[in-house]
Scaffold this active site. Structure first.
Site, short mmCIF file in Angstrom:
data_model
loop_
_atom_site.label_atom_id
_atom_site.label_comp_id
_atom_site.label_asym_id
_atom_site.label_seq_id
_atom_site.Cartn_x
_atom_site.Cartn_y
_atom_site.Cartn_z
N ARG A 99 -8.28 14.15 13.17
CA ARG A 99 -8.11 15.16 12.12
C ARG A 99 -9.35 16.04 12.04
O ARG A 99 -10.47 15.57 12.17
CB ARG A 99 -7.87 14.48 10.77
CG ARG A 99 -6.53 13.80 10.66
CD ARG A 99 -6.39 13.09 9.33
NE ARG A 99 -5.98 11.70 9.52
CZ ARG A 99 -6.05 10.76 8.60
NH1 ARG A 99 -6.52 11.05 7.40
NH2 ARG A 99 -5.66 9.53 8.86
N ARG A 132 -16.62 4.21 19.95
CA ARG A 132 -17.29 3.38 20.95
C ARG A 132 -17.29 4.07 22.31
O ARG A 132 -18.32 4.11 23.01
CB ARG A 132 -16.61 2.01 21.05
CG ARG A 132 -16.72 1.18 19.79
CD ARG A 132 -15.71 0.06 19.78
NE ARG A 132 -14.34 0.57 19.77
CZ ARG A 132 -13.25 -0.20 19.64
NH1 ARG A 132 -13.38 -1.51 19.54
NH2 ARG A 132 -12.05 0.34 19.63
N GLY A 172 -13.47 5.43 9.71
CA GLY A 172 -12.62 4.83 10.73
C GLY A 172 -11.95 5.95 11.49
O GLY A 172 -12.55 7.00 11.72
N ASN A 173 -10.68 5.76 11.88
CA ASN A 173 -9.96 6.90 12.45
C ASN A 173 -9.72 7.95 11.38
O ASN A 173 -9.71 9.14 11.64
CB ASN A 173 -8.64 6.43 13.06
CG ASN A 173 -8.05 7.48 13.99
OD1 ASN A 173 -8.74 8.02 14.85
ND2 ASN A 173 -6.79 7.82 13.80
N GLY A 174 -9.54 7.48 10.14
CA GLY A 174 -9.57 8.35 8.97
C GLY A 174 -10.90 8.14 8.26
O GLY A 174 -11.40 7.02 8.22
N GLU A 188 -18.93 0.04 9.82
CA GLU A 188 -19.35 -1.35 9.93
C GLU A 188 -19.93 -1.70 11.30
O GLU A 188 -20.61 -2.73 11.43
CB GLU A 188 -18.16 -2.28 9.64
CG GLU A 188 -17.66 -2.20 8.21
CD GLU A 188 -16.34 -2.93 8.00
OE1 GLU A 188 -16.05 -3.87 8.78
OE2 GLU A 188 -15.60 -2.56 7.07
N GLY A 212 -14.19 0.83 10.33
CA GLY A 212 -14.48 0.43 11.70
C GLY A 212 -15.74 1.05 12.26
O GLY A 212 -16.54 0.37 12.94
N ARG A 224 0.86 -1.18 0.00
CA ARG A 224 0.00 0.00 0.00
C ARG A 224 0.90 1.24 0.00
O ARG A 224 1.77 1.40 0.85
CB ARG A 224 -0.89 0.03 1.24
CG ARG A 224 -1.79 1.27 1.28
CD ARG A 224 -2.22 1.60 2.68
NE ARG A 224 -3.10 2.77 2.72
CZ ARG A 224 -3.25 3.54 3.76
NH1 ARG A 224 -2.58 3.30 4.88
NH2 ARG A 224 -4.06 4.58 3.73
N GLU A 237 -9.28 -4.20 2.36
CA GLU A 237 -8.25 -3.56 1.56
C GLU A 237 -7.11 -4.51 1.23
O GLU A 237 -6.51 -4.43 0.15
CB GLU A 237 -7.73 -2.31 2.28
CG GLU A 237 -8.79 -1.22 2.40
CD GLU A 237 -8.32 -0.02 3.21
OE1 GLU A 237 -7.75 0.89 2.60
OE2 GLU A 237 -8.54 -0.02 4.44
#
Length: 399
Positions: A235, A279, A204-206, A328, A325, A85, A379
């Site tokens: 971010r 969460r 997700g975190n991004g 889903e 994350g 990646r 991914e």
């Protein structure tokens, strides 16, 4: 032939060994805190997990652990390809590329566009080439999927020389995830991808959203860097560009300090003053934590606006897709966003939405409403598939 997939960050290496045809994963894991005294690698081999200390905390040690696990499985000689990646390929790469010295130089030339990511990707490539010298190494770019965006979507309204001389434009990221879930969404809907207009949300975190028209990206929320767009874990997403000059004067911070704060101290963490973990924030909001509630509300507000904007970019939308994350696993986020997107004809099926967690993909929209789906992204599998497709194409050309 097995394909090893590597995702190398500034202090981590995520890895997986896959059989592309069968989708089987024999080996997976994460080496983290590289470069520090507490470095370690979590390794899962055929379902059995263990943790290995990495005393020196180097990439070379991490790859030695991976090679050792492959030897344990007896498949190291069968690793014919390594898919890497790579976050930023600029305008040079619109598809995966076999890593040659020339391609590596092009990836290095994109470092100014992704100074936090591409150097780590390069270090990982070089370490992997040393550890697996007989394998074919392929770069799969986060930005490649979005190279199909039209100029009206990728250009900024800034002086033209900034684009022509310095590459200042919107590139987009999370491309492998958006591409993968669009294909899976078409399968779940039982319709050809070529006929569908989808808005995909990788959360997700991004976080980013993408307008996928007939399987091609035509717009996305991230831009020159992964900082643009949605509120994310740490971010900020979109802010007024004038903020930099204002905070520099008011708080006495440098441009690099401001950028670092926007990347690492903002988003859900900055709004809540508590955490970047969805969460934890949902639990805290339920207990009456005001900062957590604000973070959730801003996250959903901005996400719904961006998803509606992506629908407008295509003129028609056939489905909304949630992945990552948060996408889903957070039924609350999905339900809150779909409630705000009633203007597009969205309406949630509460029971289906509540059931779509912990790996369960499926349709979560009410009958007769605009289709909304949860799709588990993969991914690693997408990178492995693209790696093998490229190598097969090259063999065909050489033959």
């Amino acid at each position: 032939m097995w394909t090893l997939v590597l995702n190398c960050g500034s202090s981590s290496v995520k890895f997986a060994l896959l059989d592309v045809q069968g989708g089987q994963v024999r080996l997976s894991g994460l080496a983290e805190r590289l470069g520090s005294a507490g470095a370690s690698a979590r390794v899962e081999v055929d379902g059995a997990r263990r943790v290995v200390d990495l005393a020196g905390g180097s990439y070379a040690e991490a790859f030695a652990v991976i090679a050792g696990a492959l030897d344990e499985l007896g498949v190291r000689a069968q690793v014919g390809a390594v898919g890497h990646r790579v976050v930023h390929g600029g305008e040079r790469f619109s598809a995966p590329a076999l890593i040659t010295p020339e391609v590596l130089a092009e990836i290095r030339a994109c470092v100014p566009l992704a100074p936090l990511h591409n150097p780590a990707n390069i270090a990982g490539i070089e370490a992997a080439q040393a550890a697996f010298p007989d394998a074919a190494h392929v770069a799969v770019f986060d930005t490649a999927f979005h190279q199909s965006m039209p100029e009206v979507a990728f250009r900024y309204a800034v002086p033209g020389d900034w684009y022509r001389q310095h590459g200042v434009r919107r590139y987009g990221f999370h491309g492998t995830s958006h591409a993968f879930v669009a294909v899976r969404a078409a399968d779940l809907l039982g319709r050809p991808l070529s006929e569908l207009n989808l808005v995909t949300a990788h959360l997700g975190n991004g976080c980013s959203v993408c307008a996928v028209q007939g399987g091609r990206s035509v717009d996305t929320s991230m831009g020159l860097t992964p900082l643009e767009g949605l509120v994310m874990g740490t971010r900020s997403g979109d802010v007024d560009p004038g903020l930099h000059d204002y905070i520099a004067r008011q708080a006495g911070l440098s441009l690099s300090e401001i950028t670092a704060a926007l990347n690492r101290e903002s988003g859900l963490l900055g709004l809540s003053g508590l955490s970047n973990d969805m969460r934890e924030l949902e639990e805290a909001a339920g207990r009456g934590h005001a900062g957590a509630r604000l973070a959730l509300d801003v996250f959903v507000h901005r996400l719904a606006k961006q998803m509606a904007g992506m629908a407008a970019a295509m003129g028609r939308v056939d489905g909304l897709v949630f992945t990552g994350g948060i996408g889903e696993n957070s039924a609350w986020v999905r339900g809150a966003v779909l409630a705000r997107l009633a203007v597009l004809g969205a309406r949630v099926d509460e029971a289906a939405n509540a059931a779509a967690v912990r790996g369960q993909s499926g349709v979560i929209s009410a009958p007769g409403a605009l289709a909304a789906l949860v799709v588990n992204t993969n991914e690693e599998l997408m990178i492995a598939q693209q790696t093998q497709t490229l190598l097969a194409e090259q063999k065909g050309v050489q033959a």
